[in-house]
Design a protein around this motif. Structure first.
Motif, PDB file in Angstrom:
ATOM      1  N   LEU A  70       0.826  -1.200   0.000  1.00 35.98           N
ATOM      2  CA  LEU A  70       0.000   0.000   0.000  1.00 35.98           C
ATOM      3  C   LEU A  70       0.868   1.261   0.000  1.00 35.98           C
ATOM      4  O   LEU A  70       1.920   1.298   0.652  1.00 35.98           O
ATOM      5  N   PRO A  71       0.454   2.284  -0.714  1.00 33.36           N
ATOM      6  CA  PRO A  71       1.229   3.528  -0.747  1.00 33.36           C
ATOM      7  C   PRO A  71       1.165   4.253   0.596  1.00 33.36           C
ATOM      8  O   PRO A  71       0.257   4.023   1.392  1.00 33.36           O
ATOM      9  N   VAL A  72       2.121   5.148   0.819  1.00 27.69           N
ATOM     10  CA  VAL A  72       2.091   5.961   2.035  1.00 27.69           C
ATOM     11  C   VAL A  72       1.035   7.049   1.932  1.00 27.69           C
ATOM     12  O   VAL A  72       0.530   7.524   2.941  1.00 27.69           O
ATOM     13  N   SER A  73       0.702   7.435   0.689  1.00 29.62           N
ATOM     14  CA  SER A  73      -0.363   8.412   0.496  1.00 29.62           C
ATOM     15  C   SER A  73      -0.918   8.303  -0.923  1.00 29.62           C
ATOM     16  O   SER A  73      -0.270   7.787  -1.820  1.00 29.62           O
ATOM     17  N   ALA A  74      -2.147   8.799  -1.058  1.00 31.08           N
ATOM     18  CA  ALA A  74      -2.816   8.854  -2.358  1.00 31.08           C
ATOM     19  C   ALA A  74      -3.429  10.245  -2.489  1.00 31.08           C
ATOM     20  O   ALA A  74      -3.872  10.828  -1.486  1.00 31.08           O
ATOM     21  N   HIS A  75      -3.438  10.771  -3.711  1.00 35.00           N
ATOM     22  CA  HIS A  75      -3.866  12.154  -3.915  1.00 35.00           C
ATOM     23  C   HIS A  75      -4.657  12.307  -5.200  1.00 35.00           C
ATOM     24  O   HIS A  75      -4.321  11.699  -6.219  1.00 35.00           O
ATOM     25  N   LEU A  76      -5.665  13.163  -5.131  1.00 31.25           N
ATOM     26  CA  LEU A  76      -6.426  13.557  -6.311  1.00 31.25           C
ATOM     27  C   LEU A  76      -5.927  14.933  -6.743  1.00 31.25           C
ATOM     28  O   LEU A  76      -5.963  15.887  -5.948  1.00 31.25           O
ATOM     29  N   PRO A  77      -5.422  15.048  -7.977  1.00 30.01           N
ATOM     30  CA  PRO A  77      -4.987  16.369  -8.459  1.00 30.01           C
ATOM     31  C   PRO A  77      -6.174  17.308  -8.636  1.00 30.01           C
ATOM     32  O   PRO A  77      -7.267  16.885  -9.010  1.00 30.01           O
ATOM     33  N   ARG A  78      -5.948  18.580  -8.332  1.00 30.03           N
ATOM     34  CA  ARG A  78      -6.935  19.635  -8.551  1.00 30.03           C
ATOM     35  C   ARG A  78      -6.344  20.646  -9.521  1.00 30.03           C
ATOM     36  O   ARG A  78      -5.146  20.668  -9.752  1.00 30.03           O
ATOM     37  N   GLU A  79      -7.184  21.528 -10.018  1.00 33.23           N
ATOM     38  CA  GLU A  79      -6.674  22.605 -10.868  1.00 33.23           C
ATOM     39  C   GLU A  79      -5.751  23.497 -10.053  1.00 33.23           C
ATOM     40  O   GLU A  79      -5.904  23.611  -8.844  1.00 33.23           O
ATOM     41  N   GLY A  80      -4.797  24.090 -10.714  1.00 34.71           N
ATOM     42  CA  GLY A  80      -3.875  24.977 -10.045  1.00 34.71           C
ATOM     43  C   GLY A  80      -2.699  24.271  -9.405  1.00 34.71           C
ATOM     44  O   GLY A  80      -1.962  24.862  -8.634  1.00 34.71           O
ATOM     45  N   GLY A  81      -2.530  22.975  -9.701  1.00 29.63           N
ATOM     46  CA  GLY A  81      -1.384  22.249  -9.177  1.00 29.63           C
ATOM     47  C   GLY A  81      -1.513  21.797  -7.737  1.00 29.63           C
ATOM     48  O   GLY A  81      -0.534  21.386  -7.129  1.00 29.63           O
ATOM     49  N   GLU A  82      -2.699  21.878  -7.180  1.00 32.71           N
ATOM     50  CA  GLU A  82      -2.926  21.428  -5.808  1.00 32.71           C
ATOM     51  C   GLU A  82      -3.363  19.965  -5.809  1.00 32.71           C
ATOM     52  O   GLU A  82      -3.769  19.425  -6.837  1.00 32.71           O
ATOM     53  N   PHE A  83      -3.314  19.319  -4.631  1.00 31.23           N
ATOM     54  CA  PHE A  83      -3.689  17.914  -4.497  1.00 31.23           C
ATOM     55  C   PHE A  83      -4.515  17.720  -3.226  1.00 31.23           C
ATOM     56  O   PHE A  83      -4.212  18.320  -2.198  1.00 31.23           O
ATOM     57  N   ASP A  84      -5.537  16.886  -3.339  1.00 28.62           N
ATOM     58  CA  ASP A  84      -6.338  16.529  -2.175  1.00 28.62           C
ATOM     59  C   ASP A  84      -5.929  15.138  -1.724  1.00 28.62           C
ATOM     60  O   ASP A  84      -5.993  14.191  -2.517  1.00 28.62           O
ATOM     61  N   PRO A  85      -5.509  14.979  -0.460  1.00 28.80           N
ATOM     62  CA  PRO A  85      -5.183  13.640   0.033  1.00 28.80           C
ATOM     63  C   PRO A  85      -6.465  12.811   0.159  1.00 28.80           C
ATOM     64  O   PRO A  85      -7.499  13.340   0.579  1.00 28.80           O
ATOM     65  N   VAL A  86      -6.389  11.559  -0.226  1.00 33.00           N
ATOM     66  CA  VAL A  86      -7.526  10.635  -0.141  1.00 33.00           C
ATOM     67  C   VAL A  86      -6.997   9.276   0.301  1.00 33.00           C
ATOM     68  O   VAL A  86      -5.797   9.016   0.268  1.00 33.00           O
ATOM     69  N   SER A  87      -7.884   8.414   0.710  1.00 31.79           N
ATOM     70  CA  SER A  87      -7.460   7.047   1.009  1.00 31.79           C
ATOM     71  C   SER A  87      -7.532   6.242  -0.276  1.00 31.79           C
ATOM     72  O   SER A  87      -8.341   6.538  -1.159  1.00 31.79           O
TER      73      SER A  87
END
Length: 88
Positions: A70-87
């Motif tokens: 399992l990864p240490v983290s998972a992320h959904l990219p957003r506009e503007g180069g930001e990322f939302d952490p998710v499981s």
């Protein structure tokens, strides 16, 4: 192949060996993957991350859980180069 507009999930791992092992397992399980540099806004000891289509999230979780990768983290990219952490 995933187009830029398709929703994706970025998986970050502890090290290169884990990334490469996860890539192999995911590909073997039929999940389309792409190795990418870890985005600058996400920190990692490893310079590589895995990008998968968001629709493959459940399958990826199943494969990586069975392999104990399992990864240490998972992320959904957003506009503007930001990322939302998710499981995963």
């Amino acid at each position: 192949m995933t187009r830029a507009a398709d929703p994706v999930l970025i998986l970050v791992f502890r090290g290169t060996h884990q990334v490469l092992s996860a890539e192999k397992r995911l590909k073997g399980g039929g999940v389309p993957v792409r190795l990418i540099p870890v985005p600058r806004r996400l920190t990692s000891d490893c310079g590589l991350a895995i990008r998968i289509p968001l629709g493959q999230r459940d399958r990826a979780r199943e494969i990586l859980s069975q392999a104990r990768l399992l990864p240490v983290s998972a992320h959904l990219p957003r506009e503007g180069g930001e990322f939302d952490p998710v499981s995963l």
